[in-house]
Design an enzyme around this catalytic site. Structure first.
Site, PDB file in Angstrom:
ATOM      1  N   CYS A  12       0.778  -1.241   0.000  1.00 54.48           N
ATOM      2  CA  CYS A  12       0.000   0.000   0.000  1.00 54.48           C
ATOM      3  C   CYS A  12       0.810   1.291   0.000  1.00 54.48           C
ATOM      4  O   CYS A  12       1.992   1.309   0.295  1.00 54.48           O
ATOM      5  CB  CYS A  12      -0.927   0.054   1.200  1.00 54.48           C
ATOM      6  SG  CYS A  12      -1.831  -1.450   1.490  1.00 54.48           S
ATOM      7  N   GLY A  38      -0.178   0.000  -4.967  1.00 52.53           N
ATOM      8  CA  GLY A  38      -1.429  -0.684  -4.698  1.00 52.53           C
ATOM      9  C   GLY A  38      -2.423  -0.411  -5.790  1.00 52.53           C
ATOM     10  O   GLY A  38      -2.726   0.737  -6.080  1.00 52.53           O
ATOM     11  N   SER A  59      11.454  -2.131 -13.388  1.00 53.84           N
ATOM     12  CA  SER A  59      12.235  -1.992 -12.159  1.00 53.84           C
ATOM     13  C   SER A  59      13.703  -2.386 -12.327  1.00 53.84           C
ATOM     14  O   SER A  59      14.561  -1.948 -11.567  1.00 53.84           O
ATOM     15  CB  SER A  59      11.590  -2.796 -11.029  1.00 53.84           C
ATOM     16  OG  SER A  59      11.172  -4.038 -11.514  1.00 53.84           O
ATOM     17  N   CYS A  71      16.094  -4.371   7.133  1.00 54.38           N
ATOM     18  CA  CYS A  71      15.496  -5.689   7.313  1.00 54.38           C
ATOM     19  C   CYS A  71      15.792  -6.510   6.065  1.00 54.38           C
ATOM     20  O   CYS A  71      15.358  -6.159   4.973  1.00 54.38           O
ATOM     21  CB  CYS A  71      13.986  -5.579   7.519  1.00 54.38           C
ATOM     22  SG  CYS A  71      13.177  -7.197   7.605  1.00 54.38           S
TER      23      CYS A  71
END
Ligand code: AMP
Length: 476
Positions: free
Chosen positions: A17, A43, A300, A449
């Site tokens: 989102c 999204g 991308s 992360c």
């Protein structure tokens, strides 16, 4: 507008989102609309805007792209100088109507709307506590839990209530909240998902998941909202509070650099386009191969292919032409449909391929359904060899923090080693960037992360607290 009242295991929200928040003189909803348009890639399933004129919060949300959810006249009732907006990521096979955001409730302190990007890992505990206290819950959405906790929290102002409840939320949240008189933005203390703010040309302010959306709105003084920070937008003013200390171990999502963000985003102070280019450079150093041409899987992977070509000295060219009006094939419900989707999405420039040894650069291999058909297309276009190079490590672990990677069962790298994946997708050779090289390309030692690559989660999470469809063990 959508609503629903039952729940099922399939209905787990997967909160990738994009969010926006606006405080302007007037017409905030229209600005939120343009901001959401710039965040459409985050999204494509549903979109919504809640706006306030200082007294009443009005909401419109619907399934579909931003342009579909806000067809003719839909913005007109959303009057006022305050707005929040949300664009929701697609889910596979889920009945997701009830999870469309923003989520708006009437509270004893007045109307409250919530939209967020991310995923809390302790939602089940928080829901149980709310139920014990007699709250009625309608959806499986984190936003509802966030809204109801805020409504029931101690404090004289919404920022005090937010400051009181925020420490109870574990996991990823980049949050925008609207009340009758203000917009508040907040980011979790790990900094999992991006959130930035800027000053609008009219003098008001905007927040958005990505800086590109702020640029679209003409903002200057753009900066990242810090992990653990909340920012109140009211009229032309902003107030910032550090309500939770940032965690020592920050956990920005590396995948925002790899795939998710637009290349014009600045994330952790880094240009995503440049970061991708450096990922390509490192990939060329780590996995060199003799070839005649380097082609990206658009869009991308384009910066990474430029980087790979520059470092290897092999010519860059385009090989795939993408139909940009077809949605992401990733989201189709079956592998077969996904495979057909690849063909619908790409045509080959045969003259750039025929008789050549080709290096195909892709950002990631997740389920492994896309790469095989892509490689087949390159061979059918006359390539003599096809070498696949991937700008991140193998993804072998599911994401708890807001990127829909699929379940462990679905992740090809959780089932197969690199050589087997290479054989499975039909590549002459396959190379993934290592975690070390990836972080080198980002110029960072820590603060990210990388759990989807390493299985080392920055927040201990247990099966019983995780989305039910996805996991089969205790992670920590
Ligand atoms: P696959 O390996 O068939 O699952 O597809 C991988 C491709 O999907 C990658 O090359 C990305 O371009 C794209 N992708 C990666 N992660 C995601 C995601 N979380 N949501 C949608 N598309 C993704």
């Amino acid at each position: 507008m959508t609503s629903s009242t039952h729940s099922s295991d399939l209905d787990q929200p997967k909160e990738e989102c994009g969010v926006v928040g606006i405080s302007a003189n007037s017409d905030a909803a229209r600005m939120a609309f343009f901001g959401l348009y710039a965040l459409q890639h985050r999204g494509q399933e549903a979109a919504g805007i809640a706006a306030s004129d200082g007294q009443v919060v009005r909401l419109h949300k619907d399934q579909g792209l931003v342009s579909q959810a806000f067809g003719s006249g839909k913005l007109d009732p959303l009057v006022g100088g305050l707005a929040i907006g949300h664009t929701r990521y697609s889910t596979t096979g889920a009945n997701s109507e009830r999870n469309v955001q923003p989520y708006v409730v009437e509270t004893m302190h007045g109307p409250l709307g919530v939209a967020h990007n991310g995923n809390l890992v302790n939602t089940d505990q928080l829901r149980s506590k709310l139920l014990e206290r007699g709250a009625g819950l309608q959806s499986s959405s984190d936003s509802e839990v966030i809204a109801l906790m805020l409504a029931a929290s101690e404090g004289d102002t919404w920022e005090e209530r937010l400051a009181n409840v925020m420490p109870q939320w574990t996991g990823a949240f980049s949050l925008v909240v609207i009340s009758a008189t203000k917009v508040i933005a907040a980011r979790d203390p790990w900094g999992f998902r991006p959130l930035s703010m800027g000053r609008l040309p009219s003098g008001g302010h905007a927040v958005a998941s990505e800086t590109g959306a702020l640029q679209t709105l003409g903002c200057d003084q753009i900066r990242e909202i810090e992990p653990g920070e909340i920012v109140v937008l009211q009229g032309q003013l902003t107030r910032s509070h550090r309500v939770v200390e940032p965690k020592n171990e920050q956990a920005r999502c590396t995948f925002e650099h790899i795939y998710f963000s637009r290349p014009d985003a600045v994330w952790d102070g880094l240009s995503v386009h440049q970061a991708r280019q450096r990922l390509g450079e490192e990939l060329a150093r780590e996995h060199p191969v003799d070839a005649d041409v380097v082609i990206p899987v658009p869009d991308s992977s384009t910066p990474a292919a430029i980087g790979y070509a520059a470092t290897s000295g092999i010519v860059y060219n385009e090989g795939f032409v993408k139909n940009r009006y077809i949605g992401r094939t990733f989201i189709e419900p079956t592998d077969e449909l996904r495979r057909q989707g690849v063909k619908l999405k790409f045509n080959m420039l045969e003259e750039n391929i025929r008789g050549k040894r080709v290096i195909v650069i892709d950002d990631s291999i997740v389920r492994g359904t896309t790469s095989g058909p892509l490689i087949r297309m390159v061979r059918d276009a006359g390539a003599t060899e096809v070498h696949m190079r991937v700008t991140c490590p193998p993804i072998a672990h599911p994401c708890f923090f807001g990127v829909d990677m699929g379940t462990t069962d679905e992740l090809i790298a959780a089932q197969l080693g690199v050589a087997e994946i290479g054989a499975h997708i039909g590549a002459d050779s396959l190379g993934f960037l290592s975690v070390e090289r990836m972080m080198k390309a980002l110029g960072r030692d820590d603060g990210y992360c990388n759990a989807c690559f390493t299985g080392s989660y920055p927040v201990p999470v247990q099966l019983s607290l995780a989305p039910k469809q996805r996991f089969d063990g205790v992670l920590g």
